[in-house]
Design an enzyme around this catalytic site. Structure first.
Site, PDB file in Angstrom:
ATOM      1  N   SER A 200       0.975  -1.524   0.018  1.00  0.00           N
ATOM      2  CA  SER A 200       0.116   0.423   0.489  1.00  0.00           C
ATOM      3  C   SER A 200       0.719   0.876  -0.191  1.00  0.00           C
ATOM      4  O   SER A 200       1.590   1.185   1.255  1.00  0.00           O
ATOM      5  CB  SER A 200      -0.672   0.000   1.280  1.00  0.00           C
ATOM      6  OG  SER A 200      -1.150   1.621   1.248  1.00  0.00           O
TER       7      SER A 200
ATOM      8  N   MET B 108     -12.156   4.591   0.572  1.00  0.00           N
ATOM      9  CA  MET B 108     -12.632   4.595   2.454  1.00  0.00           C
ATOM     10  C   MET B 108     -13.187   6.082   2.502  1.00  0.00           C
ATOM     11  O   MET B 108     -13.164   6.552   2.228  1.00  0.00           O
ATOM     12  CB  MET B 108     -11.652   5.044   3.635  1.00  0.00           C
ATOM     13  CG  MET B 108     -10.486   3.506   3.495  1.00  0.00           C
ATOM     14  SD  MET B 108      -9.302   3.298   4.302  1.00  0.00           S
ATOM     15  CE  MET B 108      -7.891   3.181   2.477  1.00  0.00           C
TER      16      MET B 108
ATOM     17  N   GLY C 197       1.508  -1.799   4.197  1.00  0.00           N
ATOM     18  CA  GLY C 197       1.848  -0.431   4.226  1.00  0.00           C
ATOM     19  C   GLY C 197       3.038  -0.099   4.816  1.00  0.00           C
ATOM     20  O   GLY C 197       3.931   0.593   4.094  1.00  0.00           O
ATOM     21  N   SER C 198       2.974   0.981   5.791  1.00  0.00           N
ATOM     22  CA  SER C 198       4.510   1.084   7.101  1.00  0.00           C
ATOM     23  C   SER C 198       5.244   0.278   6.830  1.00  0.00           C
ATOM     24  O   SER C 198       6.573   0.754   6.911  1.00  0.00           O
ATOM     25  CB  SER C 198       3.883   1.658   7.482  1.00  0.00           C
ATOM     26  OG  SER C 198       3.499   0.935   8.170  1.00  0.00           O
TER      27      SER C 198
ATOM     28  N   MET D 170      -9.341   7.872   0.262  1.00  0.00           N
ATOM     29  CA  MET D 170     -10.189   8.508   1.534  1.00  0.00           C
ATOM     30  C   MET D 170     -10.491  10.152   1.180  1.00  0.00           C
ATOM     31  O   MET D 170      -9.582  10.734   0.873  1.00  0.00           O
ATOM     32  CB  MET D 170      -8.441   9.244   2.793  1.00  0.00           C
ATOM     33  CG  MET D 170      -8.283   7.781   2.855  1.00  0.00           C
ATOM     34  SD  MET D 170      -7.103   7.768   4.835  1.00  0.00           S
ATOM     35  CE  MET D 170      -6.300   6.193   4.166  1.00  0.00           C
TER      36      MET D 170
ATOM     37  N   HIS E 137      -1.846  -1.542  -4.113  1.00  0.00           N
ATOM     38  CA  HIS E 137      -3.221  -0.929  -3.300  1.00  0.00           C
ATOM     39  C   HIS E 137      -3.105   0.568  -3.322  1.00  0.00           C
ATOM     40  O   HIS E 137      -1.820   1.208  -2.208  1.00  0.00           O
ATOM     41  CB  HIS E 137      -2.458  -2.117  -1.332  1.00  0.00           C
ATOM     42  CG  HIS E 137      -4.255  -1.388  -1.136  1.00  0.00           C
ATOM     43  ND1 HIS E 137      -5.228  -2.366  -0.917  1.00  0.00           N
ATOM     44  CD2 HIS E 137      -3.987  -0.670  -0.207  1.00  0.00           C
ATOM     45  CE1 HIS E 137      -6.128  -1.967  -0.395  1.00  0.00           C
ATOM     46  NE2 HIS E 137      -5.560  -1.165   0.892  1.00  0.00           N
TER      47      HIS E 137
ATOM     48  N   GLY F 213      -7.384   4.870   8.013  1.00  0.00           N
ATOM     49  CA  GLY F 213      -7.672   5.932   8.219  1.00  0.00           C
ATOM     50  C   GLY F 213      -5.691   6.658   8.259  1.00  0.00           C
ATOM     51  O   GLY F 213      -5.324   7.193   7.677  1.00  0.00           O
TER      52      GLY F 213
ATOM     53  N   HIS G 241      -8.889   0.904  -2.742  1.00  0.00           N
ATOM     54  CA  HIS G 241      -9.610   0.699  -1.108  1.00  0.00           C
ATOM     55  C   HIS G 241      -9.954   1.935  -0.963  1.00  0.00           C
ATOM     56  O   HIS G 241      -9.573   2.896  -0.381  1.00  0.00           O
ATOM     57  CB  HIS G 241      -8.254   0.239  -0.368  1.00  0.00           C
ATOM     58  CG  HIS G 241      -9.117   0.496   0.878  1.00  0.00           C
ATOM     59  ND1 HIS G 241      -8.500  -0.217   1.974  1.00  0.00           N
ATOM     60  CD2 HIS G 241     -10.380  -0.073   1.640  1.00  0.00           C
ATOM     61  CE1 HIS G 241      -9.179   0.142   3.167  1.00  0.00           C
ATOM     62  NE2 HIS G 241     -10.848   0.143   2.695  1.00  0.00           N
TER      63      HIS G 241
ATOM     64  N   GLY H 169      -1.709   5.152   7.958  1.00  0.00           N
ATOM     65  CA  GLY H 169      -0.570   4.168   7.800  1.00  0.00           C
ATOM     66  C   GLY H 169       0.103   3.995   9.758  1.00  0.00           C
ATOM     67  O   GLY H 169      -0.368   4.294  10.399  1.00  0.00           O
ATOM     68  N   GLY H 170       0.785   2.642   9.721  1.00  0.00           N
ATOM     69  CA  GLY H 170       1.315   2.741  10.256  1.00  0.00           C
ATOM     70  C   GLY H 170       0.981   2.449  11.912  1.00  0.00           C
ATOM     71  O   GLY H 170       1.470   2.832  13.373  1.00  0.00           O
TER      72      GLY H 170
ATOM     73  N   MET I 187     -10.159  -5.545   7.739  1.00  0.00           N
ATOM     74  CA  MET I 187      -9.049  -4.200   7.916  1.00  0.00           C
ATOM     75  C   MET I 187      -9.424  -5.195   9.390  1.00  0.00           C
ATOM     76  O   MET I 187      -9.717  -5.347  10.721  1.00  0.00           O
ATOM     77  CB  MET I 187     -10.351  -3.121   8.701  1.00  0.00           C
ATOM     78  CG  MET I 187     -10.680  -2.214   7.546  1.00  0.00           C
ATOM     79  SD  MET I 187      -9.008  -2.062   6.068  1.00  0.00           S
ATOM     80  CE  MET I 187      -8.474  -1.074   6.859  1.00  0.00           C
TER      81      MET I 187
ATOM     82  N   ASP J 287      -4.914   2.928  -1.705  1.00  0.00           N
ATOM     83  CA  ASP J 287      -6.356   3.723   0.045  1.00  0.00           C
ATOM     84  C   ASP J 287      -6.401   4.981  -0.671  1.00  0.00           C
ATOM     85  O   ASP J 287      -5.756   6.582  -0.871  1.00  0.00           O
ATOM     86  CB  ASP J 287      -5.608   4.270   1.093  1.00  0.00           C
ATOM     87  CG  ASP J 287      -5.221   2.675   1.535  1.00  0.00           C
ATOM     88  OD1 ASP J 287      -5.579   2.108   1.995  1.00  0.00           O
ATOM     89  OD2 ASP J 287      -3.910   1.983   1.609  1.00  0.00           O
TER      90      ASP J 287
ATOM     91  N   ASP K 113      -6.319  -5.528   5.654  1.00  0.00           N
ATOM     92  CA  ASP K 113      -5.027  -4.690   6.032  1.00  0.00           C
ATOM     93  C   ASP K 113      -4.540  -3.829   7.125  1.00  0.00           C
ATOM     94  O   ASP K 113      -6.030  -4.085   8.262  1.00  0.00           O
ATOM     95  CB  ASP K 113      -6.068  -3.858   4.662  1.00  0.00           C
ATOM     96  CG  ASP K 113      -5.264  -2.631   4.710  1.00  0.00           C
ATOM     97  OD1 ASP K 113      -4.740  -2.200   4.561  1.00  0.00           O
ATOM     98  OD2 ASP K 113      -6.040  -1.957   4.223  1.00  0.00           O
ATOM     99  N   GLY K 114      -3.691  -3.576   7.822  1.00  0.00           N
ATOM    100  CA  GLY K 114      -3.153  -2.853   8.516  1.00  0.00           C
ATOM    101  C   GLY K 114      -2.872  -3.952   9.618  1.00  0.00           C
ATOM    102  O   GLY K 114      -3.111  -4.706  10.313  1.00  0.00           O
ATOM    103  N   GLY K 115      -1.293  -3.163   9.938  1.00  0.00           N
ATOM    104  CA  GLY K 115       0.061  -3.952  10.268  1.00  0.00           C
ATOM    105  C   GLY K 115       0.347  -4.992  10.782  1.00  0.00           C
ATOM    106  O   GLY K 115       1.069  -6.125  11.217  1.00  0.00           O
TER     107      GLY K 115
HETATM  108  C1  DX5 Z   1      -5.523   2.063   6.493  1.00  0.00           C
HETATM  109  C2  DX5 Z   1      -5.518   1.252   4.546  1.00  0.00           C
HETATM  110  C3  DX5 Z   1      -3.809   0.683   4.724  1.00  0.00           C
HETATM  111  C4  DX5 Z   1      -2.815   1.121   5.172  1.00  0.00           C
HETATM  112  C5  DX5 Z   1      -1.647   0.160   5.685  1.00  0.00           C
HETATM  113  O1  DX5 Z   1      -6.897   2.691   6.386  1.00  0.00           O
HETATM  114  O2  DX5 Z   1      -6.352   1.368   4.402  1.00  0.00           O
HETATM  115  O3  DX5 Z   1      -3.872   0.533   3.655  1.00  0.00           O
HETATM  116  O4  DX5 Z   1      -1.542   1.394   4.557  1.00  0.00           O
HETATM  117  O5  DX5 Z   1      -1.113  -0.001   6.910  1.00  0.00           O
HETATM  118  P1  DX5 Z   1       0.028  -0.333   8.034  1.00  0.00           P
HETATM  119  O6  DX5 Z   1       0.367  -1.479   6.742  1.00  0.00           O
HETATM  120  O7  DX5 Z   1       1.100   0.213   7.464  1.00  0.00           O
HETATM  121  O8  DX5 Z   1      -1.051  -1.042   8.328  1.00  0.00           O
HETATM  122 ZN    ZN Z   2      -6.310  -0.486   2.541  1.00  0.00          ZN
END
Ligand code: DX5
Ligand code: ZN
Length: 227
Positions: free
Chosen positions: A7, A67, A196-197, A36, A32, A141, A65, A143-144, A136, A34, A174-176
């Site tokens: 992402s 949001m 992502g991060s 928002m 990916h 909302g 994605h 990353g990280g 999720m 995102d 998605d996430g962490g």
């Molecule tokens: C968060 C996004 C994710 C985000 C994940 O709302 O939907 O796609 O990039 O980031 P990490 O991998 O850092 O949790």
């Molecule tokens: Zn996402």
């Protein structure tokens, strides 16, 4: 099928085309993006114009994605922009079935995303319409953020449910996600790891992606052997 989807949310926003090229070099299966809107989630990222320009920079499939509130208004714009995989939040749509049909009629992969507190049971009437589900594992909302442990159970239950019904939907998480929890999540039933991060905040994103891809390939080989 086990896939890696970096992402670009955690990449340098002034150099997003480079981030997409890095994903290619790292052997990613898709990228990916995102979106928002500042309403469904507090942040604002980018819109369909950016997706259209990145579409020209890579041959990788683009997984968008959304949001956003009122996804029905935006879905046609992102289809036009060239999103190959397109998901929206079940919590945000008034007409889930219709919005999925709009995506499927365009010949793209249709997905629904679920916030951490949203039960997977809400998918029951459209499960057979779905190409993928995004579970999720952080609140959307940013990353990280830290992976929410209680969401593991949702991944596992969804995987069992799809297997029982012999349905083909893939489970994206998605996430962490980091190198150290990736294998355990594949083990639970995740098919697509959205990272992502852990990729773009690393000193060497290509090397992290290659390591992730190697783990995914081990799982792909394992299922190839059992077939
Ligand atoms: C968060 C996004 C994710 C985000 C994940 O709302 O939907 O796609 O990039 O980031 P990490 O991998 O850092 O949790
Ligand atoms: Zn996402």
């Amino acid at each position: 099928m086990y896939l890696i989807a970096p992402s670009i949310l955690s990449a340098d926003f002034s150099r997003l085309a480079e981030a997409v090229i890095l994903a290619e070099k790292g052997g990613a299966d898709m990228v990916h993006l995102d979106v928002m809107d500042g309403h469904f989630v507090p942040n604002i990222t980018f819109g369909h114009q950016l997706v259209a320009s990145l579409r020209e920079k890579t041959r990788l499939p683009i997984n968008v994605h959304l949001m956003v509130d009122n996804p029905d208004k935006m879905i046609p714009l992102f289809l036009e922009a060239g999103a190959d995989w397109l998901s929206f939040h079940i919590e945000a749509s008034h007409h889930v079935h219709r919005d999925l049909q709009t995506i499927k009629e365009a010949g793209r992969k249709a997905g629904l995303a679920l916030n951490p507190a949203t039960p997977i049971e809400l998918l029951s009437e459209v499960l057979d319409e779905l190409d993928f589900v995004i579970i999720m594992t952080v609140n959307p909302g940013w990353g990280g953020q830290k992976f929410i442990p209680a969401t593991r159970n949702k991944i596992q239950r969804l995987s069992q449910w799809l297997a029982e019904k012999k349905l083909p939907a893939l489970i994206a998480v998605d996430g962490g996600i980091k190198l150290d929890n990736l294998a355990a999540l594949f083990e639970l039933g995740m098919n697509i790891a959205i990272c992502g991060s852990s990729v773009y905040s690393a000193d060497d994103p290509i090397s992290v992606m290659k390591k992730m891809k190697a783990i995914a390939n081990e799982f792909n080989q394992k299922i190839a052997r059992t077939k």
